[in-house]
Write an enzyme that holds these catalytic residues in place. Structure first.
Site, short mmCIF file in Angstrom:
data_model
loop_
_atom_site.label_atom_id
_atom_site.label_comp_id
_atom_site.label_asym_id
_atom_site.label_seq_id
_atom_site.Cartn_x
_atom_site.Cartn_y
_atom_site.Cartn_z
N SER A 121 45.18 31.27 37.12
CA SER A 121 44.53 30.16 37.99
C SER A 121 43.42 29.57 38.15
O SER A 121 42.28 29.94 37.58
CB SER A 121 44.67 31.34 39.63
N LYS A 171 50.36 37.10 40.04
CA LYS A 171 50.49 35.85 40.37
C LYS A 171 51.78 35.08 41.23
O LYS A 171 51.29 33.74 41.28
CB LYS A 171 50.64 34.45 39.25
N HIS A 174 50.35 35.33 44.33
CA HIS A 174 49.16 34.79 44.95
C HIS A 174 49.18 32.89 45.02
O HIS A 174 48.90 32.55 46.04
CB HIS A 174 48.39 34.50 43.39
N ASN A 175 50.48 32.69 43.92
CA ASN A 175 51.11 31.65 44.81
C ASN A 175 52.57 31.31 45.81
O ASN A 175 52.47 30.65 46.38
CB ASN A 175 51.49 30.78 43.35
N GLU A 178 49.64 31.42 48.43
CA GLU A 178 49.12 29.29 48.46
C GLU A 178 49.60 28.49 48.83
O GLU A 178 49.62 27.69 49.79
CB GLU A 178 49.19 28.91 46.46
#
Length: 298
Positions: A121, A171, A174-175, A178
């Site tokens: 990221s 990840k 995480h996205n 987001e």
């Protein structure tokens, strides 16, 4: 350390430059030869193809992949595996589905090649600010890559997350988060834009960057975007997705975990791509049929 790097798009090219700034030797390959030439001028070692790249690496080879998820990753691994030996290391730094990463780790293990899945990221600002790295695989192998990870990452910005697949799983989450954050900002700014108060949105974004509980890098980007195009008139209301939120929703279903915000944010992106929603027409038709409610016709 000396490392091979395949895939020199916006992220990959900047990551190579950051490694060069930290005095690593980087052998680069991409089908776009102009990018290879540009990086060669900045200190990278150019390779004409994958075979040439492998030949220019030391006995124990480290190769970082920064290519699109799915078939491009598998095709590149197929090309690389015959050239790699036991103890070599292959790092997938792109956004791959964590289950695919587990399968690839099993595939490369037959030859004794270590497969590391690394979520990356930081976007286009990573060269300047450093990246946030979350990776999975053999822990001892990951520890041996500390000079690479520490050079790429911002301070405190890299973490071993567990066995194969763990890096890309973290990840993915995480996205997904987001997506939800971006949607919340978008909705809030639209509400302000539609209100009778007509606040200066660029100034609001700037205000919230100072002391507010919602201050974030995303807000920095909103401020930049509004500074360049206050009404966003240059943009179309069409939003793509890169797959991570889809994978998160799929994984949440597998684990029976509700992810309302991520799912709603993903579906809103789908909705942005519809000029004429059949579902909305069906809703209007049903209201008209059962209650005689007025509808708009073409």
């Amino acid at each position: 350390m000396k490392i091979g790097f395949i895939g020199l798009g916006k992220m990959g090219s900047n990551m190579v430059q950051r490694l060069l700034l930290h005095n690593h030797e980087v052998v680069v390959f991409d089908f776009n030869t102009s990018i290879v030439s540009d990086l060669e001028k900045k200190g990278a070692i150019a390779a004409s193809d994958i075979e040439d790249m492998i030949q220019k690496l030391p006995d124990t080879k480290i190769v970082w992949l920064m290519v699109p998820a799915g078939k491009p990753v598998d095709d590149t691994i197929t090309k690389l595996l015959p050239m790699l030996q036991k103890g070599d290391i292959l790092i997938d730094g792109g956004n791959s589905f964590w289950k695919d990463s587990q399968a690839r780790a099993a595939r490369t293990a037959f030859k004794g090649v270590e497969y590391i899945d690394c979520g990356t990221s930081g976007g286009v600002w990573g060269l300047q600010n450093g990246y946030c790295l979350m990776y999975g695989g053999n822990e001892q192998t990951c520890n041996s890559l500390d000079p690479i990870f520490s050079s790429l990452a911002t301070e405190g910005g890299y973490l071993y997350c567990g066995n194969s697949g763990a890096g890309h799983f973290v990840k993915m989450v995480h996205n997904g988060i987001e997506y939800g954050m971006m949607q919340a900002f978008a909705e809030g700014f639209e509400l302000m834009e539609k209100s009778p108060f007509a606040p200066d949105l660029e100034k609001v974004a700037e205000l919230w960057r100072h002391g507010s509980v919602v201050r974030s890098w995303l807000l920095d980007l909103i401020k930049n975007a509004l500074d360049q195009d206050p009404k966003l008139d240059k943009l179309s209301a069409y939003v793509e997705d890169n797959g991570e939120a889809r994978w998160m929703v799929q994984s949440a279903m597998d684990f029976e975990v509700p992810v309302h915000v991520t799912a709603a944010s993903l579906f809103t992106r789908f909705e942005s791509r519809q000029n004429e929603s059949f579902a909305m027409k069906m809703l209007a038709a049903m209201r008209n049929q059962f209650g005689g409610h007025a509808v708009k016709t073409k």
